[in-house]
Enzyme design. Structure first.
Site: not given
Length: 249
Positions: A63, A59-61
């Protein structure tokens, strides 16, 4: 750091990733989720030496939400295979600017990542390095210039949801990378990994885990507030009741 555990057995560990925590060690040097969880397993189970924990997806940071990790190499290999076959259901909820033209639909783009800038762009289907990205979306509700969307991924490209929704004309709230004309510096990206569902890689049982985003702007646009009727002789009191799951299902 307190990481909520949503499901755990001998093979799997599903947790709620906090926002703004990197999934694995990066150049920032900030505490990362993978290391935190390994350290926690080592302490909880009093394990000497290194602890195995397989990173299956990312997951993107900025998110938050549901993430699945594998506690055995067998589970990691089989989960990776399920991901490649696109049989792991991954549902996200997000708040975007404006109202999409369609109530629901499928987005298909070809994406190219610039690793130096850590930014992804949409390219022609004929681009030799373009990667196909597919997602389904549904507008759950719109109000006050924003829309709450449910998103199901068919592929797992970097920044995929952010880029595709921005290309549709509805960038995600707080996205300074792909919605800089709309978002303000300091706003938190409103993208949440809401639900994951798959067959247990070893036990072959159905696994379904959900997570609800925090009660903060802009998520609280879709909270319901109930007024509790006071008893005679008492002051009026207001009680906020978390019923967001009624909308997010």
């Amino acid at each position: 750091m307190n990481i909520p555990i949503l499901f755990e057995d001998n093979h799997l560990l599903l947790v709620e990733k906090p926002i703004n925590v990197p999934v694995q060690e990066d150049r920032s040097g900030d505490p990362d989720l993978l290391t935190i969880l390994k350290d926690d397993l080592k302490v909880r189970y009093q394990k000497p030496g290194n602890v195995y924990l397989g990173l299956v997806h990312r997951l993107d940071r900025p998110v938050g939400g549901v993430m699945v990790f594998a506690k055995t190499s067998k589970a990691a290999s089989r989960l990776s295979d399920l991901l490649r076959k696109n049989v792991i259901e991954r549902n996200y909820i997000t708040v975007v600017y404006g109202t999409p033209k369609k109530k629901r639909g499928q987005l298909v783009h070809y994406l190219l990542k610039d690793s130096r800038k850590n930014k992804v762009s949409v390219v022609s289907p004929n681009h030799p390095e373009g990667k196909k990205a597919v997602l389904d979306f549904e507008v759950l509700e719109s109000k006050k210039g924003f829309s709450l969307l449910s998103v199901n991924l068919h592929t797992g490209r970097p920044h995929q949801i952010r880029v595709q929704l921005s290309s549709m004309g509805n960038p995600i709230y707080g996205d300074q990378k792909y919605g800089e004309r709309f978002s303000k510096v300091g706003q938190q990206l409103a993208l949440w990994a809401h639900k994951i569902q798959f067959e247990h890689p070893v036990k072959k049982e159905p696994i379904k885990v959900e997570s609800i985003p925090p009660s903060k702007n802009p998520w609280n646009l879709w909270e319901k507030v109930k007024i509790r009727k006071p008893e005679k002789g008492t002051e009026v009191s207001h009680e906020t009741v978390d019923e967001r799951q009624l909308i997010f299902k």
